[in-house]
Design an enzyme around this catalytic site. Sequence first.
Site, PDB file in Angstrom:
ATOM      1  N   LYS A  58      10.626   4.153   3.279  1.00 48.64           N
ATOM      2  CA  LYS A  58      10.365   2.827   3.862  1.00 48.64           C
ATOM      3  C   LYS A  58      10.983   1.699   3.053  1.00 48.64           C
ATOM      4  O   LYS A  58      11.503   0.747   3.603  1.00 48.64           O
ATOM      5  CB  LYS A  58       8.852   2.562   3.952  1.00 48.64           C
ATOM      6  N   LYS A  59      10.872   1.781   1.723  1.00 48.32           N
ATOM      7  CA  LYS A  59      11.189   0.634   0.865  1.00 48.32           C
ATOM      8  C   LYS A  59      12.348   0.874  -0.106  1.00 48.32           C
ATOM      9  O   LYS A  59      12.680  -0.002  -0.891  1.00 48.32           O
ATOM     10  CB  LYS A  59       9.946   0.234   0.062  1.00 48.32           C
TER      11      LYS A  59
END
Length: 131
Positions: A44-45
């Site tokens: 996600k990051k």
Amino acid sequence: MKTVITFGTFDVLHIGHINILQRAKSQGDRLIVGISSDALNFAKKNRYPVYPEQERKAIIASIGCVDEVFIEESLELKAEYIKKYAAHTLVMGNDWEGKFDNYKTICEVVYLPRTENISTTQIITQIRKYA
């Protein structure tokens, strides 16, 4: 008994995390928290959490309003997690407003306001600045 479920990384615990967990619990009788796995957080990051998943799980489990914690392995499994834990309500921060509406067919979806002027990213950036 009304079960509430929420999801997050919960890295570098701060007052915003506590606020949303307490407000999520107020939506029902039992609060289940899905903690993003280290691999999911990286996907996600593009960075791993500061604290590994088992430590984040233990930290969140120690908070009085939390009844159960599990590791969320995949964003695509949210519906399965909701069903597995028989959640009546999914609670997310309002920065996700509308993004979980597709789950309204299996549970109530509530978006709660985030605590202003605090975020994990902001804290990590501040720490790096002074390191």
